[in-house]
Design an enzyme around this catalytic site. Sequence first.
Site, PDB file in Angstrom:
ATOM      1  N   ASP A  41      -8.386  21.619  29.391  1.00  0.00           N
ATOM      2  CA  ASP A  41      -8.792  20.211  29.430  1.00  0.00           C
ATOM      3  C   ASP A  41      -8.745  19.710  27.989  1.00  0.00           C
ATOM      4  O   ASP A  41      -9.542  20.144  27.147  1.00  0.00           O
ATOM      5  CB  ASP A  41     -10.213  20.095  30.004  1.00  0.00           C
ATOM      6  CG  ASP A  41     -10.672  18.649  30.114  1.00  0.00           C
ATOM      7  OD1 ASP A  41     -10.063  17.767  29.456  1.00  0.00           O
ATOM      8  OD2 ASP A  41     -11.642  18.389  30.854  1.00  0.00           O
TER       9      ASP A  41
ATOM     10  N   SER B 110       1.317   3.816  23.850  1.00  0.00           N
ATOM     11  CA  SER B 110       1.795   2.991  24.966  1.00  0.00           C
ATOM     12  C   SER B 110       2.053   1.585  24.445  1.00  0.00           C
ATOM     13  O   SER B 110       1.354   1.121  23.531  1.00  0.00           O
ATOM     14  CB  SER B 110       0.733   2.923  26.074  1.00  0.00           C
ATOM     15  OG  SER B 110       1.058   1.899  27.002  1.00  0.00           O
TER      16      SER B 110
ATOM     17  N   TYR C 136      -7.802   1.116  28.708  1.00  0.00           N
ATOM     18  CA  TYR C 136      -6.589   1.911  28.455  1.00  0.00           C
ATOM     19  C   TYR C 136      -5.861   1.385  27.217  1.00  0.00           C
ATOM     20  O   TYR C 136      -5.461   2.158  26.339  1.00  0.00           O
ATOM     21  CB  TYR C 136      -5.677   1.851  29.686  1.00  0.00           C
ATOM     22  CG  TYR C 136      -4.384   2.608  29.529  1.00  0.00           C
ATOM     23  CD1 TYR C 136      -4.358   3.993  29.653  1.00  0.00           C
ATOM     24  CD2 TYR C 136      -3.187   1.947  29.250  1.00  0.00           C
ATOM     25  CE1 TYR C 136      -3.161   4.699  29.514  1.00  0.00           C
ATOM     26  CE2 TYR C 136      -1.988   2.642  29.099  1.00  0.00           C
ATOM     27  CZ  TYR C 136      -1.985   4.013  29.236  1.00  0.00           C
ATOM     28  OH  TYR C 136      -0.803   4.716  29.091  1.00  0.00           O
TER      29      TYR C 136
ATOM     30  N   LYS D  34      -5.085   3.395  23.595  1.00  0.00           N
ATOM     31  CA  LYS D  34      -3.759   3.646  23.024  1.00  0.00           C
ATOM     32  C   LYS D  34      -3.613   3.000  21.642  1.00  0.00           C
ATOM     33  O   LYS D  34      -2.874   3.504  20.787  1.00  0.00           O
ATOM     34  CB  LYS D  34      -2.673   3.167  23.996  1.00  0.00           C
ATOM     35  CG  LYS D  34      -2.607   4.004  25.277  1.00  0.00           C
ATOM     36  CD  LYS D  34      -2.328   5.470  24.980  1.00  0.00           C
ATOM     37  CE  LYS D  34      -2.084   6.313  26.210  1.00  0.00           C
ATOM     38  NZ  LYS D  34      -1.779   7.715  25.914  1.00  0.00           N
TER      39      LYS D  34
END
Length: 251
Positions: A61, A141, A154, A158
């Site tokens: 992980d 991203s 999100y 990024k």
Amino acid sequence: MIDRLSNKVAIVTGGGSGFGEAISERFVAEGANVLVVDIDQSAGSEVARRLGENARFFHADVAVEDSVRRTVDYACEAFGQLDIVVNNAGVASPPVAIDLMEEALFDRLFNTNVKSVFLFCRHAVPVLRAAGGGSIINTASTSALKPRPMNAGYAASKAAVLTLTKALAIELAGDNIRVNALTPVASDTPLFRDFLGDGAEQKRTEIAAAIPLGRLGLPSDMAACAAFLASDEACFLTGISLPVDGGWTAS
Ligand SMILES: NC(=O)c1ccc[n+]([C@@H]2O[C@H](COP(=O)([O-])OP(=O)(O)OC[C@H]3O[C@@H](n4cnc5c(N)ncnc54)[C@H](O)[C@@H]3O)[C@@H](O)[C@H]2O)c1
């Protein structure tokens, strides 16, 4: 295939699916030994099995420090050295308004997408430094640069990856450790389907039409760019964000 990564050892996180699978495959094809790292045991071990004797799987992980420490130790034990770390594992979420976003989701996005980069750098940098240098590649991203609505957690995670990339590139340049980011646009992987949420088919068509080169990204686009950044051909590149986006961020 050009043999640019022979005698190199790479860790590729999220190697069990999507970009990470394609990057692992490309690195092996270019001569590297690859440790495929994933939280999904069956997907990751299947990728490593398919890639043959130059690949191994390690279950980890990336958001948990002990797991990351054991990953770095295992790569060094299994292959005798470490040259390249691709911090690619990540999670997204279906669209969610900021006032409905649970704290647990925000934490999951930051732990998996950002803390993982910190943890891998913390544990791999001493090894790379002792070896005289290396290459770290972080998957960001286009969301960091052109966020879509209902995607704040999100997108911010990024953006943090991009800033970590630049900060570490400067910090580690004297150790000959290059740190770069790949900044992909939408590509049809399991994560992207999660990101789209309801009405996926229509959204996929609209997003592809808005990309100047007229299609979604492919994992092979990412793999080609990762192989270049990892190789000595990119020896003068550090601190960059390479858009793998068909012109999306230019438009
Ligand atoms: N697909 C896209 O459209 C797109 C666009 C921009 C950026 N990205 C980024 O690319 C990266 C790869 O995404 P993908 O599209 O290939 O997704 P994917 O879902 O196909 O692969 C992600 C892999 O990461 C693994 N993973 C997730 N959490 C983990 C953890 N805690 N520890 C270890 N492994 C873990 C998953 O099991 C999976 O195998 C991610 O960082 C993602 O944010 C994807």
